[in-house]
Structures are given as structure tokens and as C-alpha cells.
Write a protein that holds these residues in place. Structure first.
Motif, PDB file in Angstrom:
ATOM      1  N   LEU A  69      44.351  -5.632  83.300  1.00  7.73           N
ATOM      2  CA  LEU A  69      42.824  -5.538  83.180  1.00  7.73           C
ATOM      3  C   LEU A  69      43.237  -6.353  81.836  1.00  7.73           C
ATOM      4  O   LEU A  69      44.095  -7.037  81.295  1.00  7.73           O
ATOM      5  CB  LEU A  69      42.672  -4.192  82.169  1.00  7.73           C
ATOM      6  CG  LEU A  69      42.622  -3.099  82.811  1.00  7.73           C
ATOM      7  CD1 LEU A  69      42.642  -2.010  82.502  1.00  7.73           C
ATOM      8  CD2 LEU A  69      41.920  -3.506  84.704  1.00  7.73           C
ATOM      9  N   LEU A  70      42.278  -7.567  82.753  1.00  7.26           N
ATOM     10  CA  LEU A  70      42.035  -8.442  81.112  1.00  7.26           C
ATOM     11  C   LEU A  70      41.052  -8.909  80.982  1.00  7.26           C
ATOM     12  O   LEU A  70      39.326  -8.898  81.549  1.00  7.26           O
ATOM     13  CB  LEU A  70      42.844  -9.851  82.162  1.00  7.26           C
ATOM     14  CG  LEU A  70      41.753 -11.318  80.924  1.00  7.26           C
ATOM     15  CD1 LEU A  70      42.803 -11.619  80.046  1.00  7.26           C
ATOM     16  CD2 LEU A  70      41.594 -12.354  81.817  1.00  7.26           C
TER      17      LEU A  70
ATOM     18  N   ARG B  31      47.588 -10.533  73.720  1.00  7.01           N
ATOM     19  CA  ARG B  31      47.841  -9.101  72.833  1.00  7.01           C
ATOM     20  C   ARG B  31      47.343  -8.406  73.516  1.00  7.01           C
ATOM     21  O   ARG B  31      45.775  -8.259  74.092  1.00  7.01           O
ATOM     22  CB  ARG B  31      48.128  -8.974  72.060  1.00  7.01           C
ATOM     23  CG  ARG B  31      48.626  -9.927  70.740  1.00  7.01           C
ATOM     24  CD  ARG B  31      48.790 -10.164  69.653  1.00  7.01           C
ATOM     25  NE  ARG B  31      46.716  -9.446  68.986  1.00  7.01           N
ATOM     26  CZ  ARG B  31      47.094 -10.047  68.067  1.00  7.01           C
ATOM     27  NH1 ARG B  31      47.591 -11.017  67.424  1.00  7.01           N
ATOM     28  NH2 ARG B  31      45.838  -9.587  67.926  1.00  7.01           N
ATOM     29  N   ARG B  32      47.702  -6.768  74.034  1.00  5.65           N
ATOM     30  CA  ARG B  32      47.501  -5.645  74.830  1.00  5.65           C
ATOM     31  C   ARG B  32      46.521  -5.468  73.379  1.00  5.65           C
ATOM     32  O   ARG B  32      47.068  -5.838  72.606  1.00  5.65           O
ATOM     33  CB  ARG B  32      48.340  -4.835  74.552  1.00  5.65           C
ATOM     34  CG  ARG B  32      48.564  -5.295  75.885  1.00  5.65           C
ATOM     35  CD  ARG B  32      49.943  -3.849  76.859  1.00  5.65           C
ATOM     36  NE  ARG B  32      49.328  -2.916  77.704  1.00  5.65           N
ATOM     37  CZ  ARG B  32      48.451  -2.418  78.195  1.00  5.65           C
ATOM     38  NH1 ARG B  32      48.344  -3.444  79.133  1.00  5.65           N
ATOM     39  NH2 ARG B  32      48.183  -1.655  78.706  1.00  5.65           N
ATOM     40  N   THR B  33      44.986  -5.498  73.821  1.00  9.54           N
ATOM     41  CA  THR B  33      44.143  -5.037  72.650  1.00  9.54           C
ATOM     42  C   THR B  33      43.929  -3.398  72.655  1.00  9.54           C
ATOM     43  O   THR B  33      43.497  -3.200  74.153  1.00  9.54           O
ATOM     44  CB  THR B  33      42.762  -5.430  72.570  1.00  9.54           C
ATOM     45  OG1 THR B  33      44.286  -7.210  72.429  1.00  9.54           O
ATOM     46  CG2 THR B  33      42.531  -5.541  72.192  1.00  9.54           C
ATOM     47  N   PRO B  34      43.570  -2.759  72.433  1.00  3.95           N
ATOM     48  CA  PRO B  34      42.480  -1.355  72.440  1.00  3.95           C
ATOM     49  C   PRO B  34      41.354  -1.327  72.904  1.00  3.95           C
ATOM     50  O   PRO B  34      41.156  -2.251  71.744  1.00  3.95           O
ATOM     51  CB  PRO B  34      42.902  -0.668  71.490  1.00  3.95           C
ATOM     52  CG  PRO B  34      43.571  -1.411  70.612  1.00  3.95           C
ATOM     53  CD  PRO B  34      44.145  -2.140  70.871  1.00  3.95           C
TER      54      PRO B  34
ATOM     55  N   ALA C 230      43.570  -3.486  77.090  1.00  8.76           N
ATOM     56  CA  ALA C 230      43.458  -4.372  78.128  1.00  8.76           C
ATOM     57  C   ALA C 230      43.667  -5.731  77.248  1.00  8.76           C
ATOM     58  O   ALA C 230      43.951  -5.774  76.575  1.00  8.76           O
ATOM     59  CB  ALA C 230      41.776  -4.957  78.971  1.00  8.76           C
ATOM     60  N   TRP C 231      44.465  -6.665  78.589  1.00  5.08           N
ATOM     61  CA  TRP C 231      45.216  -8.398  77.683  1.00  5.08           C
ATOM     62  C   TRP C 231      44.071  -8.747  77.151  1.00  5.08           C
ATOM     63  O   TRP C 231      43.029  -9.173  78.032  1.00  5.08           O
ATOM     64  CB  TRP C 231      45.490  -8.842  78.923  1.00  5.08           C
ATOM     65  CG  TRP C 231      46.665  -8.504  78.942  1.00  5.08           C
ATOM     66  CD1 TRP C 231      47.038  -7.680  79.794  1.00  5.08           C
ATOM     67  CD2 TRP C 231      48.352  -8.334  78.416  1.00  5.08           C
ATOM     68  NE1 TRP C 231      48.522  -7.008  79.715  1.00  5.08           N
ATOM     69  CE2 TRP C 231      49.002  -7.573  78.834  1.00  5.08           C
ATOM     70  CE3 TRP C 231      49.019  -9.049  76.808  1.00  5.08           C
ATOM     71  CZ2 TRP C 231      50.359  -7.166  78.278  1.00  5.08           C
ATOM     72  CZ3 TRP C 231      49.748  -8.707  76.497  1.00  5.08           C
ATOM     73  CH2 TRP C 231      50.861  -7.892  77.530  1.00  5.08           C
ATOM     74  N   VAL C 232      44.046  -9.175  75.983  1.00  3.69           N
ATOM     75  CA  VAL C 232      43.053 -10.243  75.396  1.00  3.69           C
ATOM     76  C   VAL C 232      43.680 -11.613  74.653  1.00  3.69           C
ATOM     77  O   VAL C 232      44.876 -11.570  74.140  1.00  3.69           O
ATOM     78  CB  VAL C 232      42.392  -9.733  73.783  1.00  3.69           C
ATOM     79  CG1 VAL C 232      41.583 -10.371  73.377  1.00  3.69           C
ATOM     80  CG2 VAL C 232      42.120  -8.609  74.143  1.00  3.69           C
ATOM     81  N   TYR C 233      43.108 -13.023  75.013  1.00  2.00           N
ATOM     82  CA  TYR C 233      43.775 -13.926  74.374  1.00  2.00           C
ATOM     83  C   TYR C 233      42.887 -14.664  73.307  1.00  2.00           C
ATOM     84  O   TYR C 233      41.931 -14.513  72.721  1.00  2.00           O
ATOM     85  CB  TYR C 233      43.159 -14.752  75.566  1.00  2.00           C
ATOM     86  CG  TYR C 233      44.078 -15.549  76.527  1.00  2.00           C
ATOM     87  CD1 TYR C 233      45.631 -15.824  76.671  1.00  2.00           C
ATOM     88  CD2 TYR C 233      43.996 -14.679  77.975  1.00  2.00           C
ATOM     89  CE1 TYR C 233      45.969 -16.235  77.651  1.00  2.00           C
ATOM     90  CE2 TYR C 233      44.633 -14.602  78.306  1.00  2.00           C
ATOM     91  CZ  TYR C 233      45.584 -15.115  78.388  1.00  2.00           C
ATOM     92  OH  TYR C 233      46.778 -15.506  79.670  1.00  2.00           O
TER      93      TYR C 233
END
Length: 133
Positions: free
Chosen positions: A5-6, A91-94, A103-106
Motif C-alpha cells: 500500500l502507498l 518509510r512504512r507508516t502507521p 502504508a509506505w509514505v514518501y
């Protein structure tokens, strides 16, 4: 094994045309809106999220395949082998919403000092208001 997930909060959202320009819109399936903890700044042509007490609102996408990461990483200025030299880092982020998901977040990899903070953490609404002014 589920596909990644992004969480997007800027020019990769559906409101903008970056997905089409990159040729990845068929590889990203819209899941819904999302929100996570952070602070969003106006860096000019694009926003940057950093850690902090606030909220970032965005859109959640499921990647059809991890093979799309190199295209997205390049667009975001992220070099996985050189994160300290990258404009953004992934980074994976809650997520706060939907709850109990990550999800992955830039994340912006610089200091946003002097950049205006985006009220409410909603880049699409902010850009519309900014451009209408």
C-alpha cells in the motif's frame, strides 16, 4: 502475501496528473482516503511531509506489483541505496485512518524551515485555495 500500500499526499494523488505522466496509473488501484500523523509543508511545486504533531491527509493506493517502486522512487527523488542523499525517503507508516493499517509514505528528507505549513494537512484543498487566491 498482499501487495504493498502507498499513501500519497501530493502530486501522486488522483487530482493531479503525475500518475498518468509516469505511466503508472494502471498499476495503482485507489483504495480510499487516508490520514497519518505528520506535518505537511508547501515546498513550492510540491508538498513535503515531516514527522511531527499534526495530520497529513491523502489517498491510499494498492500497487499491482512491487515492480512499480523504481518508477515512483525516481519520481520522488528517493535512492534506496543512498537515503541520506535523497530528497524524499520511503518509510512504512502507521495510518490513523483507516485504523490498524500501515502504508509506505514518501517523507521529505530535508528541513522545511521557512516553508509555509499546509493547514489541515490537505495538499489538494490547499492548492485549490492557493490558486484561487
Amino acid at each position: 502475501m498482499s501487495t504493498p500500500l502507498l499513501a500519497t499526499y501530493g502530486t501522486l494523488m488522483r487530482t493531479f496528473d503525475a500518475q498518468a505522466r509516469l505511466g503508472v496509473e494502471g498499476q495503482l488501484s485507489y483504495v480510499g482516503t487516508c490520514e497519518w500523523t505528520g506535518v505537511l509543508y508547501d515546498l513550492g511545486r510540491f508538498p513535503g511531509a515531516v514527522s511531527g504533531a499534526g495530520r497529513v491527509q491523502g489517498e491510499l493506493f494498492r500497487l499491482a506489483s512491487p515492480s512499480v517502486w523504481p518508477v515512483l522512487d525516481d519520481y520522488e527523488g528517493y535512492a534506496p541505496d543512498r537515503p541520506s542523499a535523497s530528497l524524499f525517503v520511503r518509510r512504512r507508516t502507521p495510518l490513523r485512518r483507516p485504523a490498524d493499517r500501515t502504508a509506505w509514505v514518501y517523507w521529505f528528507n530535508g528541513d522545511p524551515a521557512g516553508a509555509p505549513r499546509v493547514p489541515g494537512g490537505d495538499w489538494a484543498a490547499y492548492v485549490q485555495d492557493r490558486d484561487d487566491a
